[in-house]
Design a protein around this motif. Structure first.
Motif, PDB file in Angstrom:
ATOM      1  N   SER A  60       0.838  -1.200   0.000  1.00 39.59           N
ATOM      2  CA  SER A  60       0.000   0.000   0.000  1.00 39.59           C
ATOM      3  C   SER A  60       0.868   1.243   0.000  1.00 39.59           C
ATOM      4  O   SER A  60       1.954   1.250   0.582  1.00 39.59           O
ATOM      5  CB  SER A  60      -0.880   0.036   1.258  1.00 39.59           C
ATOM      6  N   ASP A  62       0.528   5.820   0.098  1.00 37.05           N
ATOM      7  CA  ASP A  62      -0.248   7.049   0.217  1.00 37.05           C
ATOM      8  C   ASP A  62       0.340   8.049  -0.760  1.00 37.05           C
ATOM      9  O   ASP A  62       1.560   8.067  -0.993  1.00 37.05           O
ATOM     10  CB  ASP A  62      -0.156   7.637   1.629  1.00 37.05           C
ATOM     11  N   ARG A  72      -5.020   6.745  -0.378  1.00 34.68           N
ATOM     12  CA  ARG A  72      -4.272   5.494  -0.222  1.00 34.68           C
ATOM     13  C   ARG A  72      -4.615   4.593  -1.403  1.00 34.68           C
ATOM     14  O   ARG A  72      -5.738   4.572  -1.879  1.00 34.68           O
ATOM     15  CB  ARG A  72      -4.653   4.807   1.080  1.00 34.68           C
ATOM     16  N   ASP A  74      -4.058   0.490  -2.634  1.00 35.28           N
ATOM     17  CA  ASP A  74      -3.658  -0.854  -2.259  1.00 35.28           C
ATOM     18  C   ASP A  74      -3.481  -1.706  -3.506  1.00 35.28           C
ATOM     19  O   ASP A  74      -4.332  -1.675  -4.415  1.00 35.28           O
ATOM     20  CB  ASP A  74      -4.724  -1.505  -1.361  1.00 35.28           C
ATOM     21  N   THR A  77      -6.202  -3.983  -6.161  1.00 33.55           N
ATOM     22  CA  THR A  77      -7.502  -3.346  -6.353  1.00 33.55           C
ATOM     23  C   THR A  77      -7.634  -2.906  -7.803  1.00 33.55           C
ATOM     24  O   THR A  77      -6.628  -2.787  -8.519  1.00 33.55           O
ATOM     25  CB  THR A  77      -7.660  -2.129  -5.424  1.00 33.55           C
ATOM     26  N   THR A  97       3.324   2.786   2.579  1.00 29.47           N
ATOM     27  CA  THR A  97       2.768   2.642   3.931  1.00 29.47           C
ATOM     28  C   THR A  97       3.009   1.233   4.463  1.00 29.47           C
ATOM     29  O   THR A  97       2.829   0.982   5.644  1.00 29.47           O
ATOM     30  CB  THR A  97       1.264   2.966   3.955  1.00 29.47           C
ATOM     31  N   VAL A 100       6.499  -2.413  -0.203  1.00 29.46           N
ATOM     32  CA  VAL A 100       5.793  -2.478  -1.479  1.00 29.46           C
ATOM     33  C   VAL A 100       6.664  -3.092  -2.564  1.00 29.46           C
ATOM     34  O   VAL A 100       7.896  -3.074  -2.502  1.00 29.46           O
ATOM     35  CB  VAL A 100       5.276  -1.090  -1.946  1.00 29.46           C
TER      36      VAL A 100
END
Length: 126
Positions: A60, A62, A72, A74, A77, A97, A100
């Motif tokens: 995730s 930001d 944000r 993810d 998605t 966050t 990644v």
């Protein structure tokens, strides 16, 4: 060649790559690279210029503008099937966050796929 296979599989779901022919997708993706960014580290900074289109494939992030959190994102998605904000110079900062995974693809290789003509790179009207 496990990394190459992972990258090719990602190309089947990432946009606009998924709409390209398998041959064209493979040509583009062979130039891509997977990178990891630790939680809390920036992916890119507002005002920077670079040559890569960035896809979030794990974790995730930001996004921020002028120090204010915008949203944000993810991995996994529908929104993550599209590149991260790609304006140059960068109009936002993106910060991990979580740990990644990113797929970086040279922007110039993707530009024809964003054209209205179906992505064959021929802009002529004939």
């Amino acid at each position: 060649m496990a990394v190459a296979q992972v990258i090719l599989k990602l190309g089947e779901v990432l946009q606009p790559l998924a709409g390209a022919t398998a041959e064209r997708r493979e040509q583009i993706l062979e130039k891509g690279r997977l990178v990891r960014i630790a939680s809390g580290k920036p992916l890119f900074q507002e005002g920077e210029c670079d040559s890569d289109t960035v896809y979030l494939v794990k974790g995730s992030i930001d996004t921020f503008s002028a120090g204010h959190r915008l949203k944000r994102l993810d991995a996994g998605t529908p929104a993550a099937a599209w590149p991260l904000p790609d304006d140059q110079p960068r109009k936002v900062t993106a910060r991990a966050t979580t740990d990644v995974g990113l797929l970086l693809i040279p922007r110039a290789l993707l530009a024809p796929l964003f054209d209205d003509d179906g992505g064959d790179g021929d802009d002529s009207d004939e």
